[in-house]
Design a protein around this motif. Structure first.
Motif, PDB file in Angstrom:
ATOM      1  N   ASN A 124     -45.810  -9.345   2.244  1.00 51.23           N
ATOM      2  CA  ASN A 124     -46.513 -10.590   1.949  1.00 51.23           C
ATOM      3  C   ASN A 124     -46.121 -11.086   0.561  1.00 51.23           C
ATOM      4  O   ASN A 124     -46.141 -10.307  -0.397  1.00 51.23           O
ATOM      5  CB  ASN A 124     -48.029 -10.408   2.008  1.00 51.23           C
ATOM      6  CG  ASN A 124     -48.528 -10.108   3.403  1.00 51.23           C
ATOM      7  OD1 ASN A 124     -47.826 -10.335   4.390  1.00 51.23           O
ATOM      8  ND2 ASN A 124     -49.756  -9.584   3.502  1.00 51.23           N
ATOM      9  N   VAL A 125     -45.814 -12.372   0.451  1.00 49.95           N
ATOM     10  CA  VAL A 125     -45.572 -13.028  -0.828  1.00 49.95           C
ATOM     11  C   VAL A 125     -46.650 -14.099  -0.975  1.00 49.95           C
ATOM     12  O   VAL A 125     -46.716 -15.034  -0.158  1.00 49.95           O
ATOM     13  CB  VAL A 125     -44.163 -13.646  -0.896  1.00 49.95           C
ATOM     14  CG1 VAL A 125     -43.963 -14.370  -2.220  1.00 49.95           C
ATOM     15  CG2 VAL A 125     -43.091 -12.574  -0.707  1.00 49.95           C
ATOM     16  N   TYR A 126     -47.495 -13.978  -1.978  1.00 50.15           N
ATOM     17  CA  TYR A 126     -48.705 -14.800  -2.057  1.00 50.15           C
ATOM     18  C   TYR A 126     -48.411 -16.220  -2.539  1.00 50.15           C
ATOM     19  O   TYR A 126     -47.493 -16.456  -3.333  1.00 50.15           O
ATOM     20  CB  TYR A 126     -49.745 -14.106  -2.931  1.00 50.15           C
ATOM     21  CG  TYR A 126     -50.368 -12.938  -2.206  1.00 50.15           C
ATOM     22  CD1 TYR A 126     -51.574 -13.084  -1.531  1.00 50.15           C
ATOM     23  CD2 TYR A 126     -49.721 -11.709  -2.131  1.00 50.15           C
ATOM     24  CE1 TYR A 126     -52.127 -12.025  -0.834  1.00 50.15           C
ATOM     25  CE2 TYR A 126     -50.264 -10.644  -1.427  1.00 50.15           C
ATOM     26  CZ  TYR A 126     -51.463 -10.816  -0.775  1.00 50.15           C
ATOM     27  OH  TYR A 126     -52.010  -9.778  -0.055  1.00 50.15           O
ATOM     28  N   ARG A 127     -49.230 -17.146  -2.067  1.00 54.95           N
ATOM     29  CA  ARG A 127     -49.044 -18.564  -2.344  1.00 54.95           C
ATOM     30  C   ARG A 127     -50.213 -19.133  -3.151  1.00 54.95           C
ATOM     31  O   ARG A 127     -51.296 -18.553  -3.194  1.00 54.95           O
ATOM     32  CB  ARG A 127     -48.858 -19.339  -1.036  1.00 54.95           C
ATOM     33  CG  ARG A 127     -49.942 -19.096  -0.016  1.00 54.95           C
ATOM     34  CD  ARG A 127     -49.540 -19.575   1.368  1.00 54.95           C
ATOM     35  NE  ARG A 127     -49.424 -21.032   1.426  1.00 54.95           N
ATOM     36  CZ  ARG A 127     -48.898 -21.695   2.458  1.00 54.95           C
ATOM     37  NH1 ARG A 127     -48.423 -21.021   3.518  1.00 54.95           N
ATOM     38  NH2 ARG A 127     -48.833 -23.007   2.460  1.00 54.95           N
ATOM     39  N   TYR A 134     -50.719 -16.129   2.117  1.00 49.99           N
ATOM     40  CA  TYR A 134     -49.421 -15.544   1.764  1.00 49.99           C
ATOM     41  C   TYR A 134     -48.365 -15.981   2.789  1.00 49.99           C
ATOM     42  O   TYR A 134     -48.679 -16.388   3.911  1.00 49.99           O
ATOM     43  CB  TYR A 134     -49.493 -14.014   1.739  1.00 49.99           C
ATOM     44  CG  TYR A 134     -50.241 -13.429   2.911  1.00 49.99           C
ATOM     45  CD1 TYR A 134     -49.647 -13.330   4.181  1.00 49.99           C
ATOM     46  CD2 TYR A 134     -51.551 -12.987   2.774  1.00 49.99           C
ATOM     47  CE1 TYR A 134     -50.339 -12.809   5.255  1.00 49.99           C
ATOM     48  CE2 TYR A 134     -52.255 -12.470   3.835  1.00 49.99           C
ATOM     49  CZ  TYR A 134     -51.648 -12.388   5.076  1.00 49.99           C
ATOM     50  OH  TYR A 134     -52.347 -11.891   6.144  1.00 49.99           O
ATOM     51  N   TYR A 135     -47.108 -15.877   2.359  1.00 47.36           N
ATOM     52  CA  TYR A 135     -45.963 -16.013   3.258  1.00 47.36           C
ATOM     53  C   TYR A 135     -45.629 -14.619   3.783  1.00 47.36           C
ATOM     54  O   TYR A 135     -45.725 -13.629   3.061  1.00 47.36           O
ATOM     55  CB  TYR A 135     -44.748 -16.580   2.526  1.00 47.36           C
ATOM     56  CG  TYR A 135     -44.959 -17.942   1.932  1.00 47.36           C
ATOM     57  CD1 TYR A 135     -44.914 -19.091   2.727  1.00 47.36           C
ATOM     58  CD2 TYR A 135     -45.192 -18.101   0.569  1.00 47.36           C
ATOM     59  CE1 TYR A 135     -45.099 -20.362   2.177  1.00 47.36           C
ATOM     60  CE2 TYR A 135     -45.366 -19.352   0.012  1.00 47.36           C
ATOM     61  CZ  TYR A 135     -45.324 -20.478   0.817  1.00 47.36           C
ATOM     62  OH  TYR A 135     -45.501 -21.730   0.266  1.00 47.36           O
ATOM     63  N   THR A 136     -45.219 -14.539   5.041  1.00 48.84           N
ATOM     64  CA  THR A 136     -44.966 -13.254   5.683  1.00 48.84           C
ATOM     65  C   THR A 136     -43.473 -13.058   5.951  1.00 48.84           C
ATOM     66  O   THR A 136     -42.793 -13.972   6.421  1.00 48.84           O
ATOM     67  CB  THR A 136     -45.717 -13.173   7.026  1.00 48.84           C
ATOM     68  OG1 THR A 136     -47.115 -13.358   6.789  1.00 48.84           O
ATOM     69  CG2 THR A 136     -45.496 -11.834   7.688  1.00 48.84           C
ATOM     70  N   ILE A 195     -45.154 -20.311  -4.192  1.00 52.76           N
ATOM     71  CA  ILE A 195     -45.395 -18.927  -4.601  1.00 52.76           C
ATOM     72  C   ILE A 195     -46.320 -18.893  -5.817  1.00 52.76           C
ATOM     73  O   ILE A 195     -46.159 -19.661  -6.764  1.00 52.76           O
ATOM     74  CB  ILE A 195     -44.070 -18.225  -4.937  1.00 52.76           C
ATOM     75  CG1 ILE A 195     -43.175 -18.213  -3.703  1.00 52.76           C
ATOM     76  CG2 ILE A 195     -44.313 -16.794  -5.409  1.00 52.76           C
ATOM     77  CD1 ILE A 195     -41.802 -17.654  -3.975  1.00 52.76           C
ATOM     78  N   THR A 247     -51.103  -4.139  -3.301  1.00 55.02           N
ATOM     79  CA  THR A 247     -50.866  -5.551  -3.609  1.00 55.02           C
ATOM     80  C   THR A 247     -50.682  -5.655  -5.111  1.00 55.02           C
ATOM     81  O   THR A 247     -51.570  -5.277  -5.879  1.00 55.02           O
ATOM     82  CB  THR A 247     -52.034  -6.437  -3.149  1.00 55.02           C
ATOM     83  OG1 THR A 247     -52.200  -6.296  -1.735  1.00 55.02           O
ATOM     84  CG2 THR A 247     -51.771  -7.892  -3.491  1.00 55.02           C
ATOM     85  N   ASP A 271     -52.422 -12.191  -7.412  1.00 57.56           N
ATOM     86  CA  ASP A 271     -51.700 -11.458  -6.376  1.00 57.56           C
ATOM     87  C   ASP A 271     -50.359 -12.137  -6.107  1.00 57.56           C
ATOM     88  O   ASP A 271     -50.294 -13.366  -5.960  1.00 57.56           O
ATOM     89  CB  ASP A 271     -52.502 -11.426  -5.078  1.00 57.56           C
ATOM     90  CG  ASP A 271     -53.758 -10.579  -5.177  1.00 57.56           C
ATOM     91  OD1 ASP A 271     -53.900  -9.839  -6.163  1.00 57.56           O
ATOM     92  OD2 ASP A 271     -54.602 -10.666  -4.251  1.00 57.56           O
TER      93      ASP A 271
END
Length: 471
Positions: A387-390, A397-399, A442, A357, A449
């Protein structure tokens, strides 16, 4: 007597002619130069340093009577087939060049004196350097144009061949810079240099009815643009002169490797071939116009996290959070794009694991639209998930899920991690775009992260990932 007088006249004329011929050694006579005579002294600068003197607007005049400004270069263009006209393109090295320039000259058939690969030396004193209609040039002072054409009679004052020790011009074998795709060629650093892109073809509405390289009006050839496309949806324009000798030739309907000199007119890139030997299309034609093919990263794209080009492994390791990295993960030395380094995933995943990560660096785009990266290799049993963390909300996170992956693609946000599928890029680099349109929150704050890669349990991986960018 008449015969004797005639003979005397002929002998006298011959002596006079020999006298003048032997005396024509001064530059002021503009006598034809032997091309390979090492006319100029050794270089006083590099071509890259010289090119850097070009102002963003206007021109820079090299002092006529100042210290000699001399640099070496290699010819990449040829006007033998008429596709270049009164201009010579050259780069600083025969292989892996760093800069290219073009020279404006009021002379045709330059290929006869300076063929492709010719090692040349330029003395720039008295010339002007600058950006003109999209490309960087040198030429003469002109009352009408920003950069004028050097009169043919004065060309040897500025340009000469370099000898190889046998009183012959040094002719190098040029190695085109191999680029991953057509969009990659649309960069200033490649202007006036020789590049090559594989797996491209002419864009044809009906491949059974190929076009000629140029159009004709009332039998007169016209400057013509022909569209070139790549497998991943990239396109560019091949510009062909109305005077090209190959203009009436039909373009090939197959696909293959295209070698060209990068050029630009104002903001529009247009690529130039020297002749049809630069078009090596021998493979079967591929399906064109994939609507889900992503565009290549733009010039504004930046690394998503420190070390996301994987050139420096220590930099990458310092950019991940406290959980570190997991196997099967390592640096792929020399396995990245164009022989660079990569992130190598090789082995069997023990579980649905986070390989790493990464933490966000400072200075990321405030409203990013996408994340891009390249993948090459195979996996069996499982694919990859990202995963893109929010900043807030649940989950954290967004998957995004890669699923079955065989060609460049755009993936959109999903509800949960999904490792189903397999990867097989057929030994080619493929581009992945993570569409951030469905990810408005984001976490771009430095030190937080931002991105993770996950493997699927028992998946067998042998892939390389390179150049993870955001824009």
């Amino acid at each position: 007597m008449k015969t004797y007088t005639t003979i005397k006249t002929l002998v006298f004329s011959a002596i006079v002619a020999m006298t003048f011929t032997s005396c024509v050694k001064d530059d002021d006579w503009n006598a034809p130069e032997i091309l390979c005579n090492n006319r100029f002294d050794e270089p006083t600068t590099t071509m890259a340093n010289f090119a850097a003197l070009a102002p963003t607007s206007g021109t820079y005049k090299v002092p006529t009577d100042g210290a000699p400004v001399i640099f070496d270069a290699y010819i990449v263009s040829s006007d033998e087939s008429g596709n270049f006209y009164k201009t010579i393109s050259f780069q600083d090295k025969a292989e892996n060049p760093t800069v290219g320039l073009s020279l404006e000259v009021d002379k045709a058939s330059n290929y006869a004196d300076f063929p492709v690969g010719a090692h040349i030396r330029i003395k720039a004193n008295g010339l002007v350097l600058g950006w003109d209609r999209g490309t960087r040039k040198i030429g003469s002072i002109d009352p009408t144009y920003a950069i004028g054409r050097i009169p043919s009679i004065l060309l040897t004052r500025y340009l000469a061949g370099v000898c190889n020790g046998n009183n012959r011009m040094d002719i190098a074998t040029l190695v085109p810079t191999k680029l991953a795709n057509l969009n990659a060629a649309k960069q200033e650093k490649y202007l006036n240099t020789l590049v090559q892109v594989a797996d491209v073809q002419f864009k044809l509405e009906d491949p059974t009815k190929p076009l000629t390289y140029i159009n004709y009006t009332a039998g007169v050839g016209q400057d013509t643009d022909r569209d070139i496309e790549g497998k991943n949806g990239n396109t560019t324009v091949l510009r062909n002169s109305g005077f090209s000798t190959f203009g009436a030739t039909l373009v090939p309907t197959k696909s293959g490797d295209l070698t060209f000199v990068v050029s630009r007119y104002n903001s529009n890139y247009q690529m130039l071939i020297r002749n049809t030997n630069d078009v090596n299309f021998v493979k079967d034609r591929f399906a064109s116009g994939d609507p889900n093919a992503p565009e290549e990263p733009s010039s504004s794209a930046v690394n998503l996290f420190a070390g996301s080009d994987f050139e420096n492994w220590a930099t990458f390791l310092n950019s991940v959070n406290s959980f570190g990295i997991k196997q099967p993960l390592a640096q792929g030395v020399g396995l990245g794009l164009n022989g660079s380094n990569s992130l190598q995933i090789k082995g069997t995943a023990a579980g649905n694991d986070y390989l790493f990560t990464a933490l966000a660096p400072a200075g990321l785009p405030a409203s990013p639209k996408r994340i891009t990266f390249y993948i090459k290799g195979t996996s069996t049993g499982k694919s990859l998930s990202f995963n893109v963390y929010r900043t807030s909300g649940s989950p954290a996170y967004y998957t995004y899920n890669l699923l079955n992956f065989t060609k460049s693609t755009i993936i959109n946000v999903s509800d949960a991690n999904d490792y189903r599928g397999a990867i097989d890029t057929k030994g080619e680099w493929m581009l992945v775009e993570i569409n951030l349109a469905g990810a408005p929150l984001i976490n771009l704050a430095a030190g937080k992260d931002i991105f993770a890669i996950k493997t699927g349990s028992a998946g067998v991986y042998d892939i390389n990932i390179d150049n993870i960018k955001i824009e």
